[in-house]
Scaffold this active site. Structure first.
Site, PDB file in Angstrom:
ATOM      1  N   HIS A 125      -6.239 -12.996   8.009  1.00 36.09           N
ATOM      2  CA  HIS A 125      -7.648 -12.586   7.954  1.00 36.09           C
ATOM      3  C   HIS A 125      -8.440 -13.600   7.133  1.00 36.09           C
ATOM      4  O   HIS A 125      -8.240 -13.713   5.922  1.00 36.09           O
ATOM      5  CB  HIS A 125      -7.755 -11.193   7.344  1.00 36.09           C
ATOM      6  N   TYR A 143      -9.863  -0.661   2.229  1.00 36.46           N
ATOM      7  CA  TYR A 143      -9.576  -0.809   3.655  1.00 36.46           C
ATOM      8  C   TYR A 143      -9.137   0.499   4.276  1.00 36.46           C
ATOM      9  O   TYR A 143      -8.372   1.255   3.674  1.00 36.46           O
ATOM     10  CB  TYR A 143      -8.435  -1.815   3.844  1.00 36.46           C
ATOM     11  N   ASP A 190       0.773  -1.234   0.000  1.00 36.10           N
ATOM     12  CA  ASP A 190       0.000   0.000   0.000  1.00 36.10           C
ATOM     13  C   ASP A 190       0.809   1.291   0.000  1.00 36.10           C
ATOM     14  O   ASP A 190       0.245   2.348  -0.246  1.00 36.10           O
ATOM     15  CB  ASP A 190      -0.966  -0.002   1.188  1.00 36.10           C
ATOM     16  N   GLU A 223      23.766 -12.035  18.954  1.00 38.90           N
ATOM     17  CA  GLU A 223      24.984 -11.394  18.483  1.00 38.90           C
ATOM     18  C   GLU A 223      25.060 -11.253  16.975  1.00 38.90           C
ATOM     19  O   GLU A 223      25.978 -10.645  16.445  1.00 38.90           O
ATOM     20  CB  GLU A 223      26.206 -12.146  19.028  1.00 38.90           C
ATOM     21  N   HIS A 250      -2.531  -9.951   6.366  1.00 38.92           N
ATOM     22  CA  HIS A 250      -2.095  -8.556   6.449  1.00 38.92           C
ATOM     23  C   HIS A 250      -0.765  -8.566   7.176  1.00 38.92           C
ATOM     24  O   HIS A 250      -0.683  -9.078   8.303  1.00 38.92           O
ATOM     25  CB  HIS A 250      -3.065  -7.712   7.268  1.00 38.92           C
ATOM     26  N   ASP A 258      13.828   1.889  15.798  1.00 42.80           N
ATOM     27  CA  ASP A 258      15.249   2.069  16.068  1.00 42.80           C
ATOM     28  C   ASP A 258      15.374   2.446  17.539  1.00 42.80           C
ATOM     29  O   ASP A 258      15.195   3.600  17.913  1.00 42.80           O
ATOM     30  CB  ASP A 258      15.796   3.159  15.141  1.00 42.80           C
ATOM     31  N   LEU A 259      15.649   1.435  18.368  1.00 47.51           N
ATOM     32  CA  LEU A 259      15.711   1.679  19.809  1.00 47.51           C
ATOM     33  C   LEU A 259      17.078   2.183  20.228  1.00 47.51           C
ATOM     34  O   LEU A 259      18.093   1.651  19.795  1.00 47.51           O
ATOM     35  CB  LEU A 259      15.407   0.376  20.579  1.00 47.51           C
ATOM     36  N   ASP A 260      17.078   3.220  21.022  1.00 47.54           N
ATOM     37  CA  ASP A 260      18.288   3.686  21.693  1.00 47.54           C
ATOM     38  C   ASP A 260      17.932   3.747  23.164  1.00 47.54           C
ATOM     39  O   ASP A 260      17.544   4.796  23.666  1.00 47.54           O
ATOM     40  CB  ASP A 260      18.694   5.078  21.194  1.00 47.54           C
TER      41      ASP A 260
HETATM   42 CU   LIG Z   1      -8.356  -8.294   5.737  1.00 44.91          CU
END
Ligand SMILES: [Cu+2]
Ligand SMILES: *[C@@H]1O[C@H](CO)[C@@H](O)[C@H](O)[C@H]1NC(C)=O
Ligand SMILES: *[C@@H]1O[C@H](CO)[C@@H](O)[C@H](O)[C@H]1NC(C)=O
Ligand SMILES: *[C@@H]1O[C@H](CO)[C@@H](O)[C@H](O)[C@H]1NC(C)=O
Ligand SMILES: *[C@@H]1O[C@H](CO)[C@@H](O)[C@H](O)[C@H]1NC(C)=O
Ligand SMILES: *[C@@H]1O[C@H](CO)[C@@H](O)[C@H](O)[C@H]1NC(C)=O
Ligand SMILES: *[C@@H]1O[C@H](CO)[C@@H](O)[C@H](O)[C@H]1NC(C)=O
Ligand SMILES: *[C@@H]1O[C@H](CO)[C@@H](O)[C@H](O)[C@H]1NC(C)=O
Length: 805
Positions: free
Chosen positions: A709, A475, A394, A581, A531, A538-540
């Site tokens: 779904h 949708y 999409d 690692e 779906h 992006d974790l810091d």
């Molecule tokens: Cu659906």
């Protein structure tokens, strides 16, 4: 054309050529239909507050001034040789879209820690190149943004691990192809009359051409043309995927070159059988006993509303939330910076991907540097050429541009604060007013409670929501970010709308066995699909030196010294920590038998434990799912992120996104091949940690939301959101010395003594009654504007600048 593709086209009952819009290389904004606009006049007042972000929003999309200057620069370029979209044909070069090219993380971090100035602003420009026979879509980077003596334009390659900046455009002459198909079908009107009951390409009641999916093939474009009877214009868009008043046949045109002389219709498909030519189908139709499929007749079953009386109570309005004391969050409306209860973050929007949040901090500590949607995949299965090869990606349809304005009181509480977003597409500026809402909400359940002989103590669960809805054809995807008082951040997805249904073919063996779905109307069956929506996180966590640790919750057998009398050891369980690692794809564990925690290697809490954030599947339909199909034929290599629940990869400035909209055109040779992200690079590398390449140790998580779904009768007419919801939570894990919600939560302690009950409140409480206008409860929706939302016609610009050639 250089390379071509198989495009399945359906002749459909739709009045809007929806699929052509999706595939459009030309500005489709001309087709943007009218929709509601909320005039948030009352809210403009509150937007005049002077709360200021500590930094500039370096992620923000181009503003109008920047876009205008950029347009001048681009139309000046002889190399681009652009033609204004409204005059352009498929044989011209056209500007598709302008957006910001996000600065590199390295440069942003240096800006945030004060060691460098604000990163240069660059633009990402997408051009549809139709002048040459090899029609293609080309990406450029332009910067520093004009006006600037140093502005230059370069092929944009570094964010594409294919090393290319362009894809072949498989449908450059789509309008010509469409007209050609219509002409061809008019030539076989005896057939369409028999199987579809009409031969006219009239506006309201006739045949329509609909493109289904597209996938590459060596030397030709093949399209599947499904032909359906048209319904009225007004209902057609919403009814389209339910195929009401439709029956369908498919043809496969072969578009070998851009020269129509080389175009021909090859196959026909009807009711389970393939015919090599129209005359073969014509002969078959003459045979006695030829089975004609029934039409799905339109009727109340496709109406989304039932305006009649319901069970007792329906005539009364439901309970509703109000906000008597005003919002407790602050927003810098220029920088789209939000601050609430110790949280702070920036918001950005992209026309392709919609909402992203940046530099999320909690009590001054960084938690997430960037979080946002990357791609939204829906992959179908079925035994007909439409459902059997159908996969939507999409972002190609511009999930940001299709973030429509939200309906107060329905999409978000009446009191919510609404933000707008602007985009630049096809040479036009477009503003989506009130397409993002921000609000606090108090859950119907407590965050915490405890009862003892002497007291009852209870805390309210109030959280902050940032929400948007992207309408992608049939949708509507609701994407939201929820912030909880303990420091938890939740990403939540809900989907609703018309299912993309299949025709129920009584003769089909798979239909009899419910192999791909269930029959839900006369000639309609549901079509199973997955779906899978990919997000980057992006974790810091409290800084950038983080390790991803899997904490197993495992059975074990132990002999304890205190178990002296026992003749056999004790069966019990324990925790087993394993650092990840290598770059890896990981699924959610069975029986929730593991915790996934991102721990800071260099920061501990008061108890000596590493500070971390746990990543956990949140609320909704159990664990968010990944793609069930293995090595999807339709997707090729274009969406390798869909095959696992989450991925752990190194942060690289050259891999800013897992997905790329143009991948859809070239699935076997995508611009961004996520499969190459996970190349077994060691994620933790002590040498690198110590060197100036420390940035290589930052880790990025990509995770998927979505569901398998399998629509059933309850999805008719619309899929409901409570069953389509899925979420992932990032929740503090030894991050603080105790529960962080305690100092910011609102609640009460009731002390129960002989002399009666004492109530001690923490945080504010409601002390006065409130006078409400009816519109505080039920906003006046007549204030919505139904005008088309093309905010500004930018064609004035072409009159000011000399053409480049
Ligand atoms: Cu659906
Ligand atoms: C520029 O584009 C036009 C069509 O829009 C084309 O006729 C012309 O040849 C092109 N010029 C160059 C130098 O390619
Ligand atoms: C980001 O870094 C890459 C090199 O890693 C460089 O080629 C590119 O120009 C940078 N992008 C921006 C927007 O500065
Ligand atoms: C600021 O951040 C950059 C990029 O991570 C880093 O190279 C630099 O050493 C930092 N400077 C300070 C003063 O912390
Ligand atoms: C659907 O078809 C039926 C029967 O042909 C017709 O009566 C009805 O008007 C059609 N509905 C629409 C919306 O076109
Ligand atoms: C760890 O923390 C110490 C003290 O705050 C700091 O000097 C050092 O640079 C940090 N190391 C890393 C790898 O972040
Ligand atoms: C998918 O591809 C992998 C790697 O090429 C291969 O090992 C596997 O057998 C394939 N599975 C299917 C079902 O095609
Ligand atoms: C935009 O404005 C120009 C003249 O300023 C006009 O010719 C053109 O038709 C307009 N386009 C749209 C889509 O309104």
């Amino acid at each position: 054309m250089a390379s071509s593709a198989k495009v399945w086209i359906a002749i459909s009952a739709s009045a809007v050529f929806l699929w052509f819009a999706f595939l459009a290389s030309a500005p489709f904004l001309r087709h943007v239909d009218s929709y509601l606009e909320f005039l948030a006049s009352t809210r403009e007042v509150s937007k005049t507050n002077h709360f200021q972000a500590p930094y500039k929003n370096v992620w923000a999309d181009l503003n109008r001034q920047e876009a205008d200057e950029l347009m001048r620069f681009l139309f000046d370029s002889a190399e681009l040789n652009l033609t204004e979209a409204s005059h352009a044909t498929s044989r011209d070069n056209k500007l598709m879209q302008l957006g910001v090219l996000q600065p590199n993380k390295t440069d942003i971090l240096s800006y945030l820690n004060g060691s460098a100035g604000i990163p240069e602003r660059w633009a990402h420009v997408v051009v549809s190149q139709g002048v040459t026979d090899d029609a293609c879509i080309v990406n450029y980077m332009v910067g520093p943004l004009p006006p600037n003596a140093l502005t230059e334009m370069k092929p944009l390659k570094y964010i594409f691990n294919s090393g290319r900046n362009h894809v072949a455009n498989p449908v450059p002459d789509q309008e010509d192809i469409q007209m050609w198909i219509i002409g061809e079908l008019q030539g076989v009107s005896d057939i369409t009359q028999k199987i579809l009951g009409t031969d006219a390409f009239a506006k309201t009641d006739g045949l329509d051409v609909r493109t289904g999916t597209i996938s590459t093939e060596k030397t030709r474009i093949r399209m599947q043309v499904g032909s359906c009877r048209k319904v009225s214009i007004l209902s057609s868009v919403s009814n389209l995927p339910l195929h009401a008043n439709e029956s369908r046949a498919y043809v496969v045109p072969e578009i070998v070159t851009r020269d129509p002389a080389n175009w021909k219709m090859s196959q026909w498909y009807y009711n389970g059988l393939v015919y090599e030519s129209a005359s073969e189908l014509r002969e078959a139709l003459k045979r006695p006993g030829f089975l004609l499929n029934p039409l799905n007749l339109n009727g109340p079953w496709t109406d989304t509303e039932d305006f009649r009386e319901g069970p007792p109570g329906r005539e009364l309005p439901p309970p509703t939330m109000i906000q008597p004391a005003g919002p407790r969050f602050k927003i810098d409306y220029h920088q789209n910076f939000v601050s609430w209860m110790g949280f702070e973050f920036f918001i950005s929007t992209s026309q392709e991907r919609g909402l992203s949040l940046h530099n999320i901090k909690f009590d001054g500590d960084t938690v997430i540097f960037e979080i946002g949607l990357q791609e939204a995949l829906a992959h179908y299965a079925g035994d007909d050429p439409a459902q059997g090869a159908l996969a939507f990606m999409d972002t190609l349809g511009n999930m940001g541009i299709y973030m429509r304005n939200l309906v107060p009181g329905y999409d978000c509480p009446a009191y919510a604060t609404y933000l707008s977003a602007s985009y630049h597409n096809g040479g036009a500026a477009i503003t989506r007013k009130n397409s993002i809402c921000v609000f606090e909400y108090t859950a119907d359940h407590a965050l915490r409670r405890h009862t003892s002989d002497e007291h009852v103590s209870i805390s309210r669960n109030t959280y902050l929501v940032v929400r948007s809805v992207s309408t992608m054809g049939n949708y509507d995807f609701t994407v939201e970010y929820n912030f909880y008082l303990d420091g938890t951040i939740e990403v939540k997805l809900r989907a609703s709308g018309f299912i993309w249904a299949a025709f129920h073919t009584p003769t089909s063996e798979s239909a009899k066995q419910n192999e791909y779905g269930y029959r839900v109307h006369e000639a309609l069956a549901t079509s199973m699909h997955d779906h899978v929506l990919n997000f980057k996180a992006d974790l810091d966590v409290a800084g950038t030196s983080n390790t991803f640790v899997r904490v197993g919750i495992e059975p074990t057998t132990v002999k304890y010294p205190w178990d002296e009398d026992a003749t056999t050891p004790r069966n019990t369980m324990h925790l087993v920590e394993r650092a990840v690692e290598k770059e890896a794809g990981i699924d959610w564990p069975a029986n929730s038998g593991e915790m996934y925690v991102v721990m800071n290697d260099n920061s501990t809490n008061a108890w000596g434990e590493k500070r971390g954030y746990r990543i956990t599947p949140g609320t909704g339909v159990a664990n968010p799912s990944h793609l069930s199909i293995l090595n999807s034929t339709a997707l090729g290599k274009s969406a390798e992120w869909a095959y696992k629940d989450l991925w752990l990869v190194k942060q690289k400035d050259t891999e800013p996104r897992s997905a790329e909209p143009l991948n859809f055109y070239v699935p076997q040779d995508p611009l961004v091949d996520f499969g190459k992200f996970v190349d077994d690079d060691e994620v933790v590398d002590e040498d690198l940690l110590a060197s100036e390449s420390e940035i290589d140790a930052f880790r990025v998580i990509y995770f998927n939301l979505g569901s398998h779904h399998i629509p059933h009768s309850g999805d008719i007419p619309n899929t409901l959101m409570h069953t389509s919801a899925s979420s992932v939570m990032f929740t503090p894990f030894n991050f603080h010395d105790g529960d962080a919600s305690r100092c910011r939560v609102q609640g009460v302690k009731l002390e129960l003594g002989d002399e009666g009950t004492q109530a001690r409140y923490f945080g504010g409480r409601h002390l006065e009654g409130v006078h409400l206008k009816a519109t505080d409860l039920e906003p006046d929706l007549l204030k919505y504007d139904t005008e088309a939302q093309i905010a500004r016609n930018m064609s004035w610009i072409y009159n000011l600048i000399p053409r480049g050639n």
